[in-house]
Each structure stands twice: as C-alpha cells, then as structure tokens.
Write an enzyme that holds these catalytic residues in place. Sequence first.
Site, PDB file in Angstrom:
ATOM      1  N   TRP A  71     -11.206  -3.009  -9.400  1.00  0.00           N
ATOM      2  CA  TRP A  71     -11.949  -2.723 -10.625  1.00  0.00           C
ATOM      3  C   TRP A  71     -12.729  -1.417 -10.517  1.00  0.00           C
ATOM      4  CZ3 TRP A  71     -10.578  -5.442 -14.666  1.00  0.00           C
ATOM      5  CH2 TRP A  71     -10.127  -6.765 -14.520  1.00  0.00           C
TER       6      TRP A  71
ATOM      7  N   ASP B 220       0.819  -1.208   0.000  1.00  0.00           N
ATOM      8  CA  ASP B 220       0.000   0.000   0.000  1.00  0.00           C
ATOM      9  C   ASP B 220       0.856   1.263   0.000  1.00  0.00           C
ATOM     10  OD1 ASP B 220      -2.379   1.411   0.042  1.00  0.00           O
ATOM     11  OD2 ASP B 220      -2.515   1.423   2.224  1.00  0.00           O
TER      12      ASP B 220
ATOM     13  N   ARG C 183      -5.527  -2.001   8.363  1.00  0.00           N
ATOM     14  CA  ARG C 183      -6.668  -2.851   8.029  1.00  0.00           C
ATOM     15  C   ARG C 183      -6.184  -3.946   7.076  1.00  0.00           C
ATOM     16  NH1 ARG C 183      -7.497   2.140   5.700  1.00  0.00           N
ATOM     17  NH2 ARG C 183      -7.343   2.222   3.414  1.00  0.00           N
ATOM     18  N   THR C 184      -6.968  -5.002   6.973  1.00  0.00           N
ATOM     19  CA  THR C 184      -6.555  -6.146   6.154  1.00  0.00           C
ATOM     20  C   THR C 184      -7.053  -6.051   4.717  1.00  0.00           C
ATOM     21  OG1 THR C 184      -8.505  -7.430   6.823  1.00  0.00           O
ATOM     22  CG2 THR C 184      -6.512  -7.659   8.170  1.00  0.00           C
TER      23      THR C 184
ATOM     24  N   ARG D 135       0.075   7.557  -2.934  1.00  0.00           N
ATOM     25  CA  ARG D 135       0.548   8.664  -2.096  1.00  0.00           C
ATOM     26  C   ARG D 135       2.013   8.980  -2.372  1.00  0.00           C
ATOM     27  NH1 ARG D 135      -1.525   6.200   3.347  1.00  0.00           N
ATOM     28  NH2 ARG D 135      -1.978   4.480   1.915  1.00  0.00           N
TER      29      ARG D 135
ATOM     30  N   HIS E 221       3.059   2.782  -8.896  1.00  0.00           N
ATOM     31  CA  HIS E 221       2.993   1.338  -9.159  1.00  0.00           C
ATOM     32  C   HIS E 221       4.288   0.848  -9.801  1.00  0.00           C
ATOM     33  CE1 HIS E 221      -1.135   1.394  -7.965  1.00  0.00           C
ATOM     34  NE2 HIS E 221      -1.536   2.132  -8.993  1.00  0.00           N
TER      35      HIS E 221
ATOM     36  N   LEU F 282      11.281 -20.824  -2.635  1.00  0.00           N
ATOM     37  CA  LEU F 282      10.272 -19.893  -2.126  1.00  0.00           C
ATOM     38  C   LEU F 282       9.052 -19.968  -3.024  1.00  0.00           C
ATOM     39  CD1 LEU F 282       9.558 -17.297  -0.281  1.00  0.00           C
ATOM     40  CD2 LEU F 282      10.357 -15.972  -2.250  1.00  0.00           C
TER      41      LEU F 282
ATOM     42  N   GLU G  87       0.039 -12.779  12.772  1.00  0.00           N
ATOM     43  CA  GLU G  87       0.489 -11.605  13.527  1.00  0.00           C
ATOM     44  C   GLU G  87       0.464 -10.418  12.574  1.00  0.00           C
ATOM     45  OE1 GLU G  87       1.161 -11.411  16.767  1.00  0.00           O
ATOM     46  OE2 GLU G  87       0.669 -13.552  16.981  1.00  0.00           O
TER      47      GLU G  87
END
Length: 263
Positions: free
Chosen positions: A92, A43, A217-218, A47, A60, A154, A230
Amino acid sequence: MVKKKSKVGGRKKNTPPTPHRTGVTPPKLDAKQIPNHVALVMDGNGRWAKQRGLARTAGHEAGEASLLDMVHGAIEIGVKELSAYAFSTENWRRSPEEVKFLMEFNRQVLRKRRDEMNDLGVKIRWVGREKRLWSGVLKELKEAQELTKNNKVLTLNMCVNYGGRAEMLDAAVAIAKDALKKKIKPDSLSEKSLNKYLYAPQMRDVDLFLRSSGEQRTSNFLMWQSAYAEMVFLDVLWPDADRRTLWKAIEIYAERERRFGKA
C-alpha cells in the site's frame, strides 16, 4: 487403467497440466524429496520492466505467465500446495497509480484464470486481511474460492493484502477477545490451538521458500508457517521464471537434510 475425467457443470475436471513449450519434463526425484508446500515470493517485476525501458506495470503483467506456468509445473512434479505473495500489506506504500493497477490486475487475473484453475483441479484459497482490500478484488477472490473449494489436485493460496506480522497481530487480537469471553484459557494455549487463529488454519507448514530476483530476505511472508522451511534464493527476475525455476529449486531442496532441531 486411464482415469476418466469427471465433468461438473459441463466442464472437464482435473485436466492434465499443459506441457512446457520446450518439452522439458520434471526431474526424476523420489516422492519423499518433493516439498508438499512451496511459498513463492514473486520478486523482480519492476527491475525486469526497467531493463526493457517499460513501465513497472508491464513487469507485473509479464509475471502472470510465470505464476501460471509454475502452477502447471507444480502439478507435474507433485507439489500439493503453492502460496503466491500477490500483494503485501506493505505494498500500500507504493504509488497510488501502481496500487490501483495491482488491485485491478489481481481482479482481472482471478476472473480470467479461475476456470482454467478449476479445470486443472486447483483449489484457490484467499489468504490475507479484508481491511482496505478493494471490494471488487475481494469479490473475485471469494467467488474463485467457492468455485474451486472441492478441488484436490493442488491448493493455490493467493496471498492478497497479506503480511506475516499482520497475521500474527490479528491472531493475537482474536485470542485476547476469546480469552476475555472465557472461550479459551491463556495458560492452555498451544501451537496447535494458536494455529486455528491464523488466516488459513488448514495451510500446511512451508517446506520450500522460493524467492526470485536474487534478493535474500523473507519480506514478512508466512513467518509462522515457514519456521522450518528450506530457503532457496535464485537470481532470476520473476517474469523470466517458469516451471523450470521451480524444479531447479526443488532439486536444491532435495539435496538438503531436514533435521527439525534434531542432531
């Protein structure tokens, strides 16, 4: 004894991660303190761009390097699985111009980085809904998935057109259809059997849920898988994040006591 690198199709396999430009190395932690699965909510791109007077798309583009560096850092410290929230089912709703950019950007990143990920021994797995996803992006996701399917260093879950509620809804629909066909008995449904209906049944439970930008927030990301994760929220915009951000979150994680409901 130095392990020899094997070659597949003329390319070296399991090449070591590239060191950070500063020479910094991972913190010294016990293997038990390292999360197996880290979920990333990337996120703050918009900004970051706004602060610099740039278009949102520039944020991005800058964020690509952050994810790539975290992949290298995750391998260095011993994380086994990363899940990147690349495009949500809610994205979207953004402007048509930004949606178009994100679709094309995801396609280009997959094409550009898949060989590098393959050389590192990274298994790329697409997680999300096929409905509405652009065919070009879907093609690149499936090709990257096929190319890297046998890698074991990974797992990188590229969550494109993903939403936690959408995943649960799609699972419920599939379960209902199988119940009507008498393939399953509703009363015998368990967490283990329900998990088989999720987009990626092989996915580990999330140990560490990391979100950049300071938001707490998730955002509908891996709701089922993050039941006991966690949560770590760091005040850094995603394009400014790198493996050091990941390692800081892991150090915070290592200090916590995980009881899973026990006293």
